[in-house]
Motif scaffolding. Structure first.
Motif, short mmCIF file in Angstrom:
data_model
loop_
_atom_site.label_atom_id
_atom_site.label_comp_id
_atom_site.label_asym_id
_atom_site.label_seq_id
_atom_site.Cartn_x
_atom_site.Cartn_y
_atom_site.Cartn_z
N PRO A 163 0.84 -1.21 0.00
CA PRO A 163 0.00 0.00 0.00
C PRO A 163 0.87 1.26 0.00
O PRO A 163 1.88 1.32 0.69
CB PRO A 163 -0.78 -0.11 1.31
CG PRO A 163 -0.61 -1.51 1.78
CD PRO A 163 0.70 -1.97 1.24
N CYS A 164 0.47 2.22 -0.79
CA CYS A 164 1.15 3.53 -0.83
C CYS A 164 0.11 4.63 -0.71
O CYS A 164 -0.97 4.52 -1.27
CB CYS A 164 1.92 3.70 -2.14
SG CYS A 164 3.25 2.51 -2.38
N PHE A 165 0.45 5.66 0.02
CA PHE A 165 -0.46 6.80 0.22
C PHE A 165 -0.23 7.79 -0.92
O PHE A 165 0.74 8.54 -0.92
CB PHE A 165 -0.19 7.44 1.58
CG PHE A 165 -1.29 8.38 2.02
CD1 PHE A 165 -2.57 7.91 2.27
CD2 PHE A 165 -1.02 9.74 2.20
CE1 PHE A 165 -3.58 8.77 2.68
CE2 PHE A 165 -2.02 10.59 2.61
CZ PHE A 165 -3.30 10.12 2.85
N GLY A 204 -3.88 11.25 -1.40
CA GLY A 204 -4.86 11.15 -0.33
C GLY A 204 -5.53 9.81 -0.20
O GLY A 204 -6.45 9.64 0.60
N GLU A 205 -5.08 8.82 -0.99
CA GLU A 205 -5.69 7.49 -0.93
C GLU A 205 -4.62 6.42 -0.82
O GLU A 205 -3.48 6.60 -1.26
CB GLU A 205 -6.52 7.22 -2.19
CG GLU A 205 -7.70 8.15 -2.39
CD GLU A 205 -8.46 7.80 -3.66
OE1 GLU A 205 -8.70 6.59 -3.88
OE2 GLU A 205 -8.77 8.72 -4.43
N LEU A 206 -5.00 5.27 -0.25
CA LEU A 206 -4.10 4.11 -0.22
C LEU A 206 -4.27 3.33 -1.53
O LEU A 206 -5.38 2.91 -1.86
CB LEU A 206 -4.42 3.20 0.97
CG LEU A 206 -3.90 3.68 2.33
CD1 LEU A 206 -4.38 2.75 3.43
CD2 LEU A 206 -2.38 3.75 2.34
N LYS A 207 -3.17 3.18 -2.26
CA LYS A 207 -3.21 2.47 -3.53
C LYS A 207 -2.06 1.46 -3.58
O LYS A 207 -1.02 1.67 -2.97
CB LYS A 207 -3.09 3.45 -4.69
CG LYS A 207 -4.22 4.46 -4.74
CD LYS A 207 -4.06 5.43 -5.90
CE LYS A 207 -5.19 6.44 -5.93
NZ LYS A 207 -5.05 7.42 -7.05
#
Length: 302
Positions: A243-245, A248-251
């Motif tokens: 997961p990467c921020f 503004g979202e975790l992707k």
């Protein structure tokens, strides 16, 4: 690695304490101790320097950071001279003999008397002093052959030959374009391959078969046919994701791991951490920072 750790320690101090994360901050100290141990002179405090090409080098910030962390002088070629086959550093207090040089110069720029005669980055006479054992060079001249992508295919055989052991970690299958049979197999499966130039780094000179256009694939075949020794091919490996921020979202993004292994007279010491490189573009497998990749702090729990 060190910058990432410093940032995450500030942001998540409670998580560090509760998870008992092993430290990487002593990497410069371990490195410095190895450099000191390589001194040809048996003296209490050998002189160690870090030789940089200068401020215009893309990794200069790293050279300056490491020199500061290890407490050693950061020097350019013009700060050193060779007299009577010994290397000296120019200081305001006069010349000081240098025992160990951690060099961030490519071989061909080290000494204009031996390699490129027009190099102004190196030190005239350095190789003569090195050959006589009056100074230690880290890494050794010629060590870069181990970083040649064409050598990678032979690593399992090298382990078997020199250590009489089977590799613990498997190699990614690597096809030598000099080999006609392997070349034909790669040409028939280009869309499943990543093609790499053996003399390139940083993600340059690379063709991702699953992303390339038909024209790019055909141009790749022409370049390989002209100079097959200059290329290798590997099947495209689906890297792990984390997961990467982002925005503004975790992707999810693909990552690989670069461990740090320091080799000295007492053996190899692995730093309990490393650099997790991240392909920040969605779906990309290219993690190199020069191609828009990022990095993450890597935790090893005690």
């Amino acid at each position: 690695m060190l910058e990432n750790r410093e940032i995450t320690k500030r942001i998540f101090p409670e998580m560090f304490r509760s998870n008992n994360v092993d430290m990487v901050v002593n990497y410069p100290m371990i490195f410095h101790n190895i450099l000191v141990s390589l001194s040809p002179r048996a003296i209490p405090n050998p002189n160690v320097v870090l030789l940089t090409p200068g401020i215009y080098n893309s990794a200069y910030y790293e050279h300056a950071f490491l020199a500061k962390q290890m407490g050693v002088p950061l020097v350019e070629g013009r700060d050193l001279l060779v007299n009577n086959n010994k290397v000296y550093m120019k200081t305001t207090a006069g010349l000081q003999q240098v025992d160990v040089i951690y060099r961030r110069l490519d071989d061909e720029y080290l000494d204009p008397l031996v390699f490129k005669p027009n190099s102004t980055l190196g030190v005239p006479g350095l190789i003569a002093a090195y050959k006589l054992g009056n100074v230690a060079l880290v890494n050794a001249v010629g060590n870069g052959v181990a970083d040649d992508k064409a050598v990678y295919a032979y690593v399992p055989k090298m382990i078997k030959y020199y250590l009489n052991e089977e590799p613990i970690l498997k190699n990614v299958p690597t096809y030598q374009m000099e080999n006609e049979e392997e070349r034909e197999y790669v040409f028939a499966n280009m869309e499943k391959m990543v093609i790499k130039e053996t003399n390139q780094s940083g993600g340059y000179g690379m063709i991702m078969g699953n992303k390339a256009s038909q024209e790019e694939l055909e141009n790749g075949k022409i370049a390989i046919t002209k100079n097959p020794r200059n290329f290798i091919a590997q099947p495209i490996i689906q890297l792990s994701t984390v997961p990467c921020f982002i925005d503004g979202e975790l992707k999810l993004r693909h990552v690989d791991l670069r461990p740090y292994a320091l080799c000295g007279p007492k053996g190899v010491e692995i730093v309990p951490g490393g650099l997790t490189r991240v392909a920040l573009k969605e779906g990309s497998l290219v993690v190199n920072s020069s191609q828009g990749g990022g990095s993450k702090d890597t935790w090893v729990l005690k």
